[in-house]
Design an enzyme around this catalytic site. Structure first.
Site, PDB file in Angstrom:
ATOM      1  N   CYS A   1      54.540   2.146   0.941  1.00  0.00           N
ATOM      2  CA  CYS A   1      53.835   1.985   2.215  1.00  0.00           C
ATOM      3  C   CYS A   1      53.911   0.527   2.680  1.00  0.00           C
ATOM      4  CB  CYS A   1      52.387   2.481   2.089  1.00  0.00           C
ATOM      5  SG  CYS A   1      51.583   2.782   3.682  1.00  0.00           S
TER       6      CYS A   1
ATOM      7  N   HIS B   1      53.135   8.035  -0.205  1.00  0.00           N
ATOM      8  CA  HIS B   1      52.401   7.629  -1.410  1.00  0.00           C
ATOM      9  C   HIS B   1      52.707   8.574  -2.580  1.00  0.00           C
ATOM     10  CE1 HIS B   1      49.777   4.475   0.276  1.00  0.00           C
ATOM     11  NE2 HIS B   1      49.934   5.147   1.408  1.00  0.00           N
TER      12      HIS B   1
ATOM     13  N   GLU C   1      51.793   8.246  -5.563  1.00  0.00           N
ATOM     14  CA  GLU C   1      50.725   8.219  -6.564  1.00  0.00           C
ATOM     15  C   GLU C   1      49.656   9.277  -6.332  1.00  0.00           C
ATOM     16  OE1 GLU C   1      49.469   5.135  -3.429  1.00  0.00           O
ATOM     17  OE2 GLU C   1      51.306   6.008  -4.235  1.00  0.00           O
TER      18      GLU C   1
ATOM     19  N   GLY D   1      25.008   5.852 -26.066  1.00  0.00           N
ATOM     20  CA  GLY D   1      25.313   7.277 -26.117  1.00  0.00           C
ATOM     21  C   GLY D   1      26.244   7.702 -25.004  1.00  0.00           C
ATOM     22  N   GLY D   2      26.535   6.785 -24.061  1.00  0.00           N
ATOM     23  CA  GLY D   2      27.515   7.052 -23.019  1.00  0.00           C
ATOM     24  C   GLY D   2      28.924   7.006 -23.582  1.00  0.00           C
TER      25      GLY D   2
ATOM     26  N   ASP E   1      31.666   5.127 -22.888  1.00  0.00           N
ATOM     27  CA  ASP E   1      32.283   3.837 -23.212  1.00  0.00           C
ATOM     28  C   ASP E   1      31.729   3.247 -24.501  1.00  0.00           C
ATOM     29  OD1 ASP E   1      33.694   4.147 -20.861  1.00  0.00           O
ATOM     30  OD2 ASP E   1      32.350   2.892 -19.682  1.00  0.00           O
ATOM     31  N   SER E   2      30.397   3.176 -24.609  1.00  0.00           N
ATOM     32  CA  SER E   2      29.825   2.553 -25.809  1.00  0.00           C
ATOM     33  C   SER E   2      30.075   3.411 -27.049  1.00  0.00           C
ATOM     34  CB  SER E   2      28.321   2.288 -25.630  1.00  0.00           C
ATOM     35  OG  SER E   2      27.571   3.472 -25.696  1.00  0.00           O
TER      36      SER E   2
END
EC number: 6.3.5.2
Length: 525
Positions: free
Chosen positions: A86, A181, A183, A236-237, A239-240
């Site tokens: 683009c 695009h 993607e 508890g999420g 990521d952690s």
């Protein structure tokens, strides 16, 4: 010799498109490492990065306007393949001697392009072949300007009736431009096109895999930490939890986690976190039961933003108090992921349009003189989930719905009270349980219950009941920037409503939120 999973790398230069991070995720999905940098990355930094190929992303500017962004000269001096998408195609054309003009015929949304030239990029890739043998692609367009004259040595790659040069190529130098695009999922062959560029044209091998990333991250952590001790705030999420599993595998008992139970978690969540990490995996976890401290600090406060700040400050106070009891801690681990890094870089440079404020542990690293360990800082969220599975975390934990940092504190409208939190926990548990039973949990992106501090009349047996109202919320989304309310079956909603009203003393009415984002946000506060 250890495998260098960063050796084959792609550089993506960001000109401000909403799709730029999507390009990076698509390249990573191919199995190739890439990094996202601002369009004005200096020439020396580009040479030091030493990419095997460069992608110039899209952007909202017009090439023919004064002071519009340009690609650094190093892009064209490195003798590596370049793909302009683009705006990236337009600036490449203009910088190399072509011409770009505005157009009255703008193209936004679905389009069909004819594949004109015989290029390495699109050879053998098509969605249609018409009666005359012309190959066609179903693509997604989002542009007003267009290239009207190509630079020397370029040929037309693709065209539409309103955009005769919808793509251009120079196979000798490996330079390609596409006005569409690749993607986005609406471009059906987009994945194949990006794979063709990254793997076949740039020669990148698929070294960026979940197992390789885990091995590399473990080696990096061990090299950084040595025999030192590491502290992690475990929520508890996703990521952690992934950080905890990764660090435990890398350094074992050198890791200590502090789990702050703020009294605003989901039903049994605290016990589940402790069971998973302390009992099943053998991770050292300290549980700080701070429900009273959080609720006392929140007493009388109804403003959503002030509630968030109180919860954030209280978390830091509790975490700090627990951390100060520990000895010989030299490192603090955080679940920073790549979008956080991109946003922080944007904030420093002033180029980011939207900046989210993150509170992890505030100024704790400086106060305690701790060095940071951020083993996920190169990863997108979908990659973090794959790493979690690779590390043996349960699918339901890794793919659970997002839960806000302040927890139920922002799902209780107005003042937060223990009575409200206890009622909401049970209602939310019933909703999620029934979604799972009906095989709707993973069809929705996020689902939860909101407690409304208003009462409504109900009838129980021969008696009148005056009790609280709750709202069910379920949405479907790809990126959480926009979202559509989930069209759950009426029978499912009826079951959930019936169970909540009959099983929870204190609720007389259940509503369903049918607002999409925009104009509404996903969370109510």
């Amino acid at each position: 010799m250890a495998l260098d999973i960063h050796a084959h790398r792609i550089l993506i230069l960001d000109f401000g498109s909403q799709y730029t991070q999507l390009i990076a995720r698509r390249v990573r999905e191919i199995g190739v490492y890439c990094e996202l940098h601002p369009f004005d990355m200096d020439d020396e930094a580009i040479r030091e990065f030493n990419p095997r190929g460069i992608i110039l992303a899209g952007g909202p500017e017009s090439v023919h306007e004064a002071n519009s962004p340009r690609a650094p000269q190093a892009v064209f001096d490195l003798n590596v393949p370049v793909l302009g998408i683009c705006y990236g195609m337009q600036t490449m054309a203009e910088q190399m001697g072509g011409k770009v003009e505005g157009s009255d015929l703008r193209e936004f949304g679905y389009a069909r392009v004819d594949v004109v030239g015989k290029s390495r990029l699109l050879d053998g890739i098509e969605d249609h072949v018409d009666d005359d043998g012309v190959l066609g692609l179903d693509v997604w367009m989002s542009h007003g300007d267009k290239v009207t004259q190509m630079p020397g040595n370029f040929n037309i790659l693709a065209s539409t009736p309103s955009c005769p040069i919808a793509g251009m190529y120079d196979d000798v130098r490996g330079y390609y431009g596409v006005q569409f695009h690749p993607e986005v999922t609406h471009t059906k062959q987009g994945g194949r096109i990006l794979s063709r560029f990254v793997q076949d044209i740039c020669g990148c091998e698929a070294l960026w895999t979940a197992s390789n990333i885990v091995e590399d991250a473990i080696a990096q952590v061990r090299a950084q930490v040595g025999s030192a001790n590491v502290l992690l705030g475990l929520s508890g999420g996703v990521d952690s939890s992934v950080v905890a599993a990764l660090l435990h595998r890398a350094i074992g008992d050198q890791l200590t986690c502090v789990f702050v139970d703020n009294g605003l978690l989901r039903l049994h969540e605290g016990d589940q976190v402790m069971a998973m990490f302390k009992e099943n995996m053998g991770v050292k976890v300290i549980r700080a039961d701070a429900e009273k401290q959080f609720l006392d600090n929140l007493e009388g406060e109804a403003d959503p933003e002030k509630k968030r700040k109180i919860i954030g400050r209280t978390f830091i106070d509790v975490f700090d108090a627990e951390a100060s009891k520990l000895e010989n801690i030299q490192f603090l681990a955080q679940g920073t992921i790549y979008p956080d890094v991109i946003e922080s870089a944007g904030a420093k440079s002033g180029k980011a349009h939207v900046i989210k404020s993150h509170h992890n542990v505030g100024g704790l690293p400086e106060e305690m003189n701790l060095k940071l360990v951020e083993p996920l800082r190169e990863l997108f969220k979908d990659e973090v989930r794959k790493i979690g599975l690779e590390l043996g975390l349960p699918y339901d934990m890794v793919y659970r719905h997002p839960f806000p940092g302040p927890g139920l504190g922002v799902r209780i409208l107005g003042e937060v009270k223990k009575e409200y939190a206890d009622i909401l926990r049970r209602a939310d548990h019933i909703f999620i349980e029934e979604l799972r039973k009906a095989d709707w949990y993973h069809k929705t992106s996020q689902a939860f219950v909101v407690f409304q501090p208003v009462k409504s009349v109900g009838v129980v047996g021969d008696g009148r009941r005056y009790a609280w109202v709750v709202a069910l919320r379920a949405v479907e989304t790809v990126d959480f920037m926009t979202a559509r309310w989930a069209h759950l079956p009426y029978e499912l909603l009826e079951t959930v409503s019936g169970r909540i009203i009959n099983e929870i003393d204190g609720i007389s009415r259940v509503t369903y939120d049918v607002s999409s984002k925009p104009p509404a946000t996903i969370e109510w506060e």
